[in-house]
Design an enzyme around this catalytic site. Sequence first.
Site, PDB file in Angstrom:
ATOM      1  N   CYS A  96      40.747  38.378  45.182  1.00 23.85           N
ATOM      2  CA  CYS A  96      39.457  38.582  44.541  1.00 23.85           C
ATOM      3  C   CYS A  96      38.297  38.468  45.524  1.00 23.85           C
ATOM      4  O   CYS A  96      38.252  37.544  46.332  1.00 23.85           O
ATOM      5  CB  CYS A  96      39.312  37.493  43.470  1.00 23.85           C
TER       6      CYS A  96
ATOM      7  N   CYS B 223      38.087  42.679  41.565  1.00 24.62           N
ATOM      8  CA  CYS B 223      37.479  41.624  40.751  1.00 24.62           C
ATOM      9  C   CYS B 223      36.363  40.973  41.547  1.00 24.62           C
ATOM     10  O   CYS B 223      36.322  41.100  42.776  1.00 24.62           O
ATOM     11  CB  CYS B 223      38.524  40.613  40.309  1.00 24.62           C
TER      12      CYS B 223
END
Length: 248
Positions: A82, A163
């Site tokens: 992420c 993300c």
Amino acid sequence: DCCTPIKKLCWWHGVGSTADFQKIIQERCDTYTQTIRPGSRSRNCQAIRQAFMSTFISKDPCKATKEDYNSLINLAPPTVPCGQQVFWSKTKELAHEYVKRQRLMTLEDTLLGYLADGLSWCGEPGSSDLNIWSCPDWRKDCRTNYLSVFWEVLSERFAESACSTVRVVLNGSLENAFDSMSIFGRVEAPNLRPQVELEAWLVHDTGKPPSDSCSGSSIRKLKSILDGRNVKFRCMDNLSRDQFLQRS
Ligand code: N1C
């Protein structure tokens, strides 16, 4: 007809398959899994090579589908931690230089992106060989060729997995830093998930004035694609290549 058989081989307009394709895939896979990301879940490089070959060998080189690549991509999904993801368009070399200096990753830092980077491949019906003479060109022959479809599905999966905050490095020395027909424009930006934040960096050649900016029409177009998906957007412009790499 674009496919005149010359010695049973179709003559396409694009470059042929890279010499020693299988060997390069196997060697790159071994290097990646043993040296570049030894910590990553151990992967079976022989199975990956075989899955790669069976996506296109003996098939019509103009009839690639996304589904052809499903089993290969499922063996090694292009996901990164992420917040470390970097996209690029018309800035490949710069983006790679940038991620090297940071703890960031482009698609070429994932296994399949690393394996295929800079290679070309296609087969032909009725043969178990790669066509080393020519492969279909996106413009002149067909869009649904194996090379184009590969980068499209891999990029789609890469973008879907994004993300937190992700970045895109765009070429501020072009009149349109955002190109809606590029893979970033057609495939990646439209597949970012809601709540992701995209940071665009417009970087121009050092010593020249920029040709596009965050307030230009190409970036407004990018913004509108993202607005439609509830993706947050920030844009930084007027950075020369040297400034961009130094601040990173
Ligand atoms: O069409 P683009 O760039 O906008 O595609 C770049 C975009 C990146 O963010 C990557 O995640 O799409 C992904 N990607 C690759 O990682 C990649 N490696 C090599 C897309 N294409 C990639 N290639 C080859 O470069 C491939 O043959 C494709 O057609 C070009 C795209 O280059 P671009 O126009 O500068």
